[in-house]
Design a protein around this motif. Structure first.
Motif, short mmCIF file in Angstrom:
data_model
loop_
_atom_site.label_atom_id
_atom_site.label_comp_id
_atom_site.label_asym_id
_atom_site.label_seq_id
_atom_site.Cartn_x
_atom_site.Cartn_y
_atom_site.Cartn_z
N GLY A 6 1.09 -1.19 -0.22
CA GLY A 6 0.27 -0.21 -0.16
C GLY A 6 0.54 1.29 -0.28
N ILE A 7 2.18 1.01 0.63
CA ILE A 7 2.93 2.18 0.77
C ILE A 7 3.61 2.57 -0.80
CG2 ILE A 7 4.83 3.42 0.71
CD1 ILE A 7 5.28 0.93 4.09
N PHE A 123 5.16 -2.03 14.09
CA PHE A 123 5.13 -3.60 13.34
C PHE A 123 4.69 -3.29 12.11
CE2 PHE A 123 2.43 -7.56 13.10
CZ PHE A 123 3.44 -8.05 14.14
N ALA A 124 3.69 -2.99 11.56
CA ALA A 124 3.22 -3.16 9.77
C ALA A 124 5.04 -2.62 9.38
CB ALA A 124 2.24 -2.23 9.28
N HIS A 125 5.72 -1.83 9.34
CA HIS A 125 6.69 -1.11 8.98
C HIS A 125 7.65 -2.03 8.59
CE1 HIS A 125 5.74 3.50 8.59
NE2 HIS A 125 4.85 2.40 8.09
N ALA A 126 8.50 -3.10 10.22
CA ALA A 126 9.10 -4.30 9.98
C ALA A 126 9.25 -5.00 8.82
CB ALA A 126 9.64 -4.21 10.76
N VAL A 127 7.82 -4.92 8.42
CA VAL A 127 7.29 -5.88 7.16
C VAL A 127 7.18 -5.16 5.72
CG1 VAL A 127 7.78 -8.04 8.21
CG2 VAL A 127 5.56 -6.51 8.41
N ASN A 128 6.79 -4.28 5.60
CA ASN A 128 7.04 -3.58 4.69
C ASN A 128 5.47 -3.26 4.33
OD1 ASN A 128 7.92 -1.11 2.67
ND2 ASN A 128 7.74 -2.75 0.95
N THR A 167 2.56 7.25 10.66
CA THR A 167 1.73 6.50 9.81
C THR A 167 1.48 7.39 8.36
OG1 THR A 167 -0.96 5.85 9.39
CG2 THR A 167 0.25 8.68 10.17
N ASP A 168 1.20 5.94 7.46
CA ASP A 168 1.70 6.44 5.83
C ASP A 168 0.50 7.41 4.78
OD1 ASP A 168 3.72 4.39 5.44
OD2 ASP A 168 2.65 2.89 6.39
#
Length: 284
Positions: A6-7, A123-128, A167-168
């Motif tokens: 989603g990024i 938590f989420a950014h650790a796995v992109n 946040t993205d």
């Protein structure tokens, strides 16, 4: 192609001044309609599920459908958790392969919203995996309150929130409501522009069903990069089913029953994609 982050998808929309349609699915026909519409218009698309849909269909089934859709689609597809409110659900989705999640702590006090959102982001950014959050409160069906109860997103708070949470993308309350909007829609376009200028990240519009087309387009021009659609797609499905059953009351073959419903949903989704200027924005 595999499901995309989603990024990457929302960054492209943000940098190129358009919005991506995010459509909820709860079964195969629903999802096929979304993917077929996106492919026919060569548009990136976000497929999303809610915690209620997970309870109805099961996390494994919904992921299998979403993964299959992404791998076989000719356009970029993001699998997103919409309105995630439980930490456990968010973690399960990330571990199963969702490529975007939403933490909706908008009903909580500002500081608590910041803490919860930052926790999910880390938590989420650790796995992109991308994270959508919400500031302000968007009324209507999702929150079981009336549109008049909307708590508009404060511009200064939005800037602080984004800075502190990383946040993205940010869902903002600017005058829409979940479900079919009743009464005159008044979207605060100036607020969208100001939040966009202060945060410089993709902004999300929830509660768009029933909002006039020209207002959706103006919201995108003001800085919205993701727009959620659900209720109008469900209504298109319902009307098609009613028409078919009225004409063929003794038909029992579910393949025949759901074919016109799938087509009706696809046409409604194509209408929405065109509104967002995402047609022919396939960037892969």
């Amino acid at each position: 192609m595999p499901l995309v982050s989603g990024i990457d998808m929302l960054t492209h929309a943000h940098e190129n001044n358009y919005a991506v349609g995010a459509f909820n699915y709860a079964n195969m026909e629903n999802l096929q309609a979304i993917i077929e519409a996106a492919e026919e218009l060569n548009s990136p698309v976000i497929i999303q599920v809610t915690e209620k849909s997970i309870k109805y269909a099961g996390l494994h089934y919904l992921y299998a459908l979403g993964k299959c859709a992404g791998e076989n689609a000719k356009v970029p597809v993001v699998l997103h958790l919409d309105h995630g409110k439980k930490w456990e659900t968010i973690v399960k989705c990330i571990r199963h392969g969702w490529t975007s999640v939403m933490i909706d702590a908008s009903q909580k006090p500002f500081e608590e919203n910041v803490v919860l959102t930052r926790k999910v982001v880390e938590f989420a950014h650790a796995v992109n995996i991308s994270v959508e959050s919400e500031l302000g409160f968007i009324g209507g069906k999702e929150g079981d309150i009336t549109p008049e109860d909307n708590i508009y997103t404060d511009v200064e708070q939005a800037a602080e929130f984004v800075s502190r949470t990383n946040t993205d993308s940010l869902a903002i309350a600017v005058g829409t409501a979940h479900g079919i909007y009743k009464g005159e829609v008044r979207i605060d376009f100036k607020r969208i522009q100001e939040i966009k200028e202060r945060t410089q990240i993709p902004l999300v519009l929830h509660g768009s069903s029933g909002v006039p087309d020209d207002l959706i387009q103006r919201a995108v021009q003001a800085g919205i990069n993701k727009v959620n659609f659900d209720t109008e797609i469900k209504l298109a499905n319902l009307e098609a089913l009613k028409c078919f059953i009225n004409e063929y009351p003794n038909e029992y073959d579910i393949r025949k029953i759901y074919e016109p419903a799938r087509k009706a949903m696809k046409e409604k989704i194509k209408e929405k994609i065109r509104l967002l200027s995402s047609e022919n924005k396939n960037w892969l």
